[in-house]
Design a protein around this motif. Structure first.
Motif, mmCIF file in Angstrom:
data_model
loop_
_atom_site.group_PDB
_atom_site.id
_atom_site.type_symbol
_atom_site.label_atom_id
_atom_site.label_comp_id
_atom_site.label_asym_id
_atom_site.label_seq_id
_atom_site.Cartn_x
_atom_site.Cartn_y
_atom_site.Cartn_z
ATOM 1 N N ASN A 101 10.378 2.635 3.999
ATOM 2 C CA ASN A 101 9.989 1.222 4.088
ATOM 3 C C ASN A 101 8.479 1.064 4.229
ATOM 4 O OD1 ASN A 101 12.603 0.357 3.836
ATOM 5 N ND2 ASN A 101 12.913 -0.104 5.996
ATOM 6 N N GLU A 102 7.880 1.983 5.002
ATOM 7 C CA GLU A 102 6.430 1.925 5.198
ATOM 8 C C GLU A 102 5.711 2.154 3.869
ATOM 9 O OE1 GLU A 102 2.982 4.276 7.777
ATOM 10 O OE2 GLU A 102 5.109 4.539 8.300
ATOM 11 N N ILE A 103 6.204 3.140 3.108
ATOM 12 C CA ILE A 103 5.603 3.418 1.789
ATOM 13 C C ILE A 103 5.816 2.231 0.856
ATOM 14 C CG2 ILE A 103 5.799 4.875 -0.270
ATOM 15 C CD1 ILE A 103 6.588 7.187 1.681
ATOM 16 N N GLN A 104 7.044 1.677 0.866
ATOM 17 C CA GLN A 104 7.345 0.537 -0.012
ATOM 18 C C GLN A 104 6.502 -0.679 0.356
ATOM 19 O OE1 GLN A 104 11.544 -0.414 -0.373
ATOM 20 N NE2 GLN A 104 11.096 -2.504 -1.047
ATOM 21 N N ALA A 105 6.348 -0.905 1.668
ATOM 22 C CA ALA A 105 5.536 -2.045 2.115
ATOM 23 C C ALA A 105 4.092 -1.901 1.637
ATOM 24 C CB ALA A 105 5.591 -2.160 3.636
ATOM 25 N N GLY A 106 3.561 -0.649 1.682
ATOM 26 C CA GLY A 106 2.202 -0.403 1.196
ATOM 27 C C GLY A 106 2.093 -0.638 -0.295
ATOM 28 N N GLN A 107 3.105 -0.168 -1.043
ATOM 29 C CA GLN A 107 3.108 -0.365 -2.497
ATOM 30 C C GLN A 107 3.182 -1.854 -2.844
ATOM 31 O OE1 GLN A 107 6.514 2.030 -3.514
ATOM 32 N NE2 GLN A 107 5.274 3.864 -3.952
ATOM 33 N N PHE A 108 4.025 -2.577 -2.106
ATOM 34 C CA PHE A 108 4.165 -4.016 -2.343
ATOM 35 C C PHE A 108 2.849 -4.739 -2.075
ATOM 36 C CE2 PHE A 108 5.016 -8.272 -0.589
ATOM 37 C CZ PHE A 108 5.696 -8.847 -1.655
ATOM 38 N N ASN A 166 -0.227 -3.496 -2.084
ATOM 39 C CA ASN A 166 -1.237 -3.145 -3.096
ATOM 40 C C ASN A 166 -0.958 -3.859 -4.421
ATOM 41 O OD1 ASN A 166 -2.529 -1.448 -1.317
ATOM 42 N ND2 ASN A 166 -1.423 0.388 -2.002
ATOM 43 N N GLN A 167 0.334 -3.916 -4.809
ATOM 44 C CA GLN A 167 0.679 -4.574 -6.066
ATOM 45 C C GLN A 167 0.394 -6.068 -6.014
ATOM 46 O OE1 GLN A 167 4.845 -5.180 -7.559
ATOM 47 N NE2 GLN A 167 4.215 -3.662 -9.107
ATOM 48 N N GLN A 168 0.692 -6.692 -4.867
ATOM 49 C CA GLN A 168 0.438 -8.132 -4.729
ATOM 50 C C GLN A 168 -1.067 -8.435 -4.824
ATOM 51 O OE1 GLN A 168 2.791 -10.773 -4.494
ATOM 52 N NE2 GLN A 168 4.005 -9.020 -5.191
ATOM 53 N N ALA A 169 -1.862 -7.533 -4.241
ATOM 54 C CA ALA A 169 -3.322 -7.712 -4.318
ATOM 55 C C ALA A 169 -3.794 -7.594 -5.779
ATOM 56 C CB ALA A 169 -4.018 -6.674 -3.451
ATOM 57 N N LYS A 170 -3.221 -6.636 -6.508
ATOM 58 C CA LYS A 170 -3.575 -6.451 -7.916
ATOM 59 C C LYS A 170 -3.154 -7.662 -8.748
ATOM 60 C CE LYS A 170 -3.048 -3.302 -11.822
ATOM 61 N NZ LYS A 170 -2.406 -2.057 -12.322
ATOM 62 N N ILE A 171 -1.930 -8.180 -8.464
ATOM 63 C CA ILE A 171 -1.426 -9.350 -9.198
ATOM 64 C C ILE A 171 -2.343 -10.554 -8.985
ATOM 65 C CG2 ILE A 171 0.446 -11.058 -9.271
ATOM 66 C CD1 ILE A 171 2.384 -8.697 -8.714
ATOM 67 N N LYS A 172 -2.764 -10.778 -7.743
ATOM 68 C CA LYS A 172 -3.648 -11.912 -7.449
ATOM 69 C C LYS A 172 -4.994 -11.757 -8.161
ATOM 70 C CE LYS A 172 -1.597 -13.199 -3.016
ATOM 71 N NZ LYS A 172 -1.740 -13.223 -1.546
ATOM 72 N N GLN A 173 -5.491 -10.521 -8.177
ATOM 73 C CA GLN A 173 -6.768 -10.265 -8.863
ATOM 74 C C GLN A 173 -6.642 -10.555 -10.361
ATOM 75 O OE1 GLN A 173 -8.030 -6.210 -8.634
ATOM 76 N NE2 GLN A 173 -10.095 -6.625 -9.335
ATOM 77 N N GLU A 174 -5.522 -10.100 -10.953
ATOM 78 C CA GLU A 174 -5.287 -10.346 -12.377
ATOM 79 C C GLU A 174 -5.146 -11.844 -12.653
ATOM 80 O OE1 GLU A 174 -4.964 -8.087 -15.174
ATOM 81 O OE2 GLU A 174 -6.127 -6.998 -13.679
ATOM 82 N N GLU A 175 -4.435 -12.552 -11.784
ATOM 83 C CA GLU A 175 -4.233 -13.996 -11.973
ATOM 84 C C GLU A 175 -5.564 -14.748 -11.917
ATOM 85 O OE1 GLU A 175 -1.354 -14.799 -8.965
ATOM 86 O OE2 GLU A 175 0.373 -14.487 -10.291
ATOM 87 N N ASP A 177 6.567 -3.622 -13.545
ATOM 88 C CA ASP A 177 7.727 -3.381 -12.675
ATOM 89 C C ASP A 177 7.362 -3.811 -11.255
ATOM 90 O OD1 ASP A 177 9.342 -2.345 -14.659
ATOM 91 O OD2 ASP A 177 8.611 -0.289 -14.374
ATOM 92 N N ARG A 178 7.982 -4.875 -10.807
ATOM 93 C CA ARG A 178 7.622 -5.430 -9.503
ATOM 94 C C ARG A 178 8.252 -4.624 -8.363
ATOM 95 N NH1 ARG A 178 4.908 -10.559 -9.881
ATOM 96 N NH2 ARG A 178 4.272 -10.656 -12.071
ATOM 97 N N VAL A 179 7.445 -4.360 -7.349
ATOM 98 C CA VAL A 179 7.940 -3.706 -6.127
ATOM 99 C C VAL A 179 8.435 -4.786 -5.171
ATOM 100 C CG1 VAL A 179 7.300 -2.267 -4.145
ATOM 101 C CG2 VAL A 179 6.291 -1.820 -6.403
#
Length: 640
Positions: A251-258, A260-269, A296-298
């Motif tokens: 869960n800790e790894i998944q939370a980190g991946q989520f 990081n991905q959300q930050a990347k998505i916001k930057q792209e948007e 592929d969304r986390v």
């Protein structure tokens, strides 16, 4: 051994499993875990062929021998002794035994060589199948599950549901299957029997799949954990404690991946918004939009462990001494439970009352709660003590036509709706669940409602008899959190050792008909007990007299005769009560059909009359069921 591939199982529009996979290998000892409603029991039923998957496959060797323990076995009926029922596991040996007996009878008049050869072949096969030791093996397993020699000769029909389940478990263990599927095997066992079963399963050479809410039991038996969640089966290569640690890490790894991905998505948007309006950058913006759509969304980590976010309220503090018991003597006909026993419960005590079934734990709780007054001695409740007593039969006291929230509001009017909704949320009744009718709830859900009621009472002293029955691991954790926050006093009986170790600061046990106390946690008590010399219990049966004392045989014989006479009388009363309960249940079902018909609501007087009749019958049923439980316990104790 068993391969589950792309398994999908749908109930209506809901997919309980969605392309789930799992391979069970020889020697695997697996704990199948997950919240109630995630399909654990359904999966076991699919493995044994009772249910058919919507799609996917469950494949296994044709000659695989499966032993399946499930709650449906409670309905098994037999007038044969429990030893005989357990020995039904040995189908081929029993068949050979009958054939050998018949051949021996024929040989009284027929000495033909053909008959002799046939007998020899049957005896050789019987011996090869270890047929001469099957009765000993059945005795051994039944003894481990708590049946003494005398009980093993009694009819299965004389035992309550919980004890029948033990017999069914014994029969399955005696079959020596290649794989054991055990659905809540500890539900009807006391602590000594659970420990015996743990030892047995640890040495079992076949594969095992266990559905259980008993964390200690899982930790001691399993070497793998499979979680049923969101339609998938996820494997963890260790016991339950390993699963908790591993899942937290995942869960800790998944939370980190989520994150990081959300930050990347916001930057792209932000880049897309900046370049979308510029003609020279429009193509780049479109490219980035398509890249986002293909990503592929986390998933974010779901919190599977709700926490208790309410505090207990009681209007007054109790005095220092909550309950004082002096010189308590309690017995059933021919069977002493307590003899000149003393005990004191003080403010702030959180007591676990433990021991084998039949030692009088529930009886002692009823004495403490003033629900049983048929004893000698004195009990004294302290100053300002307000008590709530939770026992399984109180599930029948829930008002079937009430919604869950209404049930709590009627019982605890001082609490606001927000507070009650919060409490219900802790017991996994969220959103519109609070408006479900009591009558549509499962046994486990009713148990959670009854517990929620107990915890909303204006009580500073809780008496809890088997509160963890029918609860899954999540619900047990919630109850533990609630009781750890409780600032009053409590005493509880439970066979869930994790629960006991988490809430108790004192241990009570009944030894030689006296109340004994250990001042520590359950784990500390276990360590102390393992180093303690074996205590010889007082004999409660007649000792065979010597020849010179033969005159003393008469009272012993008379006592046995009196006990048998009393047992016959109690069994007749029990049978009469069962008939009355059945009749009342049928009458209530008929009245419920009338109340379900909308036509009756056009006739207010008829509606009132029918409602009154329903409530009267319901009260009679609750009274008869309580009498039945008391009577059944008396019979069980008297027969031991």
């Amino acid at each position: 051994m068993i391969a589950i591939n792309n398994l999908t199982f749908e109930i209506g529009a809901r997919a309980l499993y969605d392309e789930a996979n799992w391979h069970i290998k020889p020697g695997d000892k697996v704990g199948l875990i997950g919240a109630n409603g995630t399909g654990k029991t359904t999966l076991l039923r699919m493995i044994v062929g009772e249910y058919t998957p919507t799609s996917g496959t469950i494949s296994m060797a044709k000659d695989i021998k499966i032993g399946y323990l499930n709650q449906d076995l409670l309905s098994y009926e037999s007038e044969k002794s429990i030893l005989h029922v357990a020995m039904e596991a040995f189908e081929r040996q029993n068949q050979l035994h009958t054939e050998i007996e018949n051949l021996l009878k024929k040989m009284e008049t027929d000495y033909s060589e053909e008959l002799i050869n046939k007998l020899s072949d049957k005896q050789s096969e019987f011996e090869a199948l270890d047929g001469y030791s099957i009765e000993y093996r059945a005795h051994e397993i039944l003894a481990g599950l708590g049946f003494d020699d005398e009980q093993q000769t009694r009819k299965l029909s004389e035992f309550s549901g919980g004890w029948r389940m033990r017999v069914m478990l014994a029969r399955i263990l005696l079959q020596a299957p290649d794989i054991l599927l055990l659905d809540e095997p500890t539900n009807h066992l006391d602590l000594p029997s659970i420990k015996w079963l743990e030892t047995y399963l640890q040495a079992f050479e076949g594969a095992i799949v266990i559905v259980s809410h008993d964390r200690y039991f899982l930790d001691r038996v399993i070497n793998k954990t499979v979680e049923s969640r969101k339609g998938k089966l996820t494997l963890y290569a260790g016991n339950y404690s390993f699963y908790l640690e591993e899942k937290a890490l995942r869960n800790e790894i998944q939370a980190g991946q989520f994150k990081n991905q959300q930050a990347k998505i916001k930057q792209e948007e932000r880049l897309i918004e900046r370049f979308r309006a510029k003609a020279s950058k429009a193509k780049m913006a479109q490219s980035r939009i398509k890249a986002l759509e293909r990503m592929d969304r986390v998933d974010d980590v779901d919190d599977d462990n709700p926490t208790v976010n309410f505090s207990f309220k009681f209007s007054k503090q109790s005095g220092r001494h909550v309950v004082r018991m002096e010189h308590i003597t309690k017995s059933y006909p021919g069977v002493p439970i307590l003899s000149n026993a003393n005990g004191v419960i003080e403010k702030g005590d959180k007591i676990a009352l433990i021991g084998a079934n039949g030692k009088g734990k529930s009886t002692l709780l009823r004495i403490i709660a003033n629900a049983d007054k048929d004893f000698t001695g004195k009990t004294e409740t302290g100053h300002n003590v307000s008590t709530t007593f939770f026992a399984q039969h109180q599930l029948e006291a829930l008002h079937l036509e009430n919604e869950i929230l209404q049930e709590l509001q009627a019982f605890a009017p001082k609490h606001t709706e927000t507070e009650l909704r919060s409490i219900l949320g802790c017991f996994l009744f969220t959103g519109d669940d609070a408006f479900k009718k009591i009558r549509v709830l499962s046994g486990g859900e009713k148990s959670r409602v009854a517990l929620a009621k107990a915890l909303t009472a204006d009580a500073n002293f809780l008496i809890l008899d088997e509160p963890t029955n029918h609860l899954d691991i999540q619900s047990v954790n919630i109850l533990i959190q609630a009781l750890q926050q409780f600032e009053g006093t409590l005493i509880t009986v439970s066979h869930d050792r994790y629960f006991l170790d988490s809430v108790a600061n004192k241990i009570w046990y009944i030894e030689n008909q006296e109340i004994k106390e250990y001042p520590g946690t359950y784990q500390e008590y276990e360590e102390w007990q393992s180093k303690r010399p074996v205590v010889k219990e007082k004999q409660t049966v007649q000792v065979q007299p010597k020849k010179e004392e033969s005159k003393k045989v008469v009272p012993a014989v008379n006592e046995v005769a009196d006990r048998n006479k009393q047992l016959q009388k109690l069994n007749k009363e029990l049978e009469s009560l069962e008939q009355k309960v059945t009749k009342l249940e049928e009458e209530l079902a008929a009245i419920e059909k009338v109340l379900a018909d909308q036509v009756i609501y056009n006739n207010p007087s008829k509606l009132k009359e029918t409602n009154d009749q329903y409530n009267r019958k319901k009260g009679e049923l609750a009274e008869h069921q309580t009498k039945w439980e008391i009577l059944a316990e008396e019979i069980l104790v008297l027969g031991n």
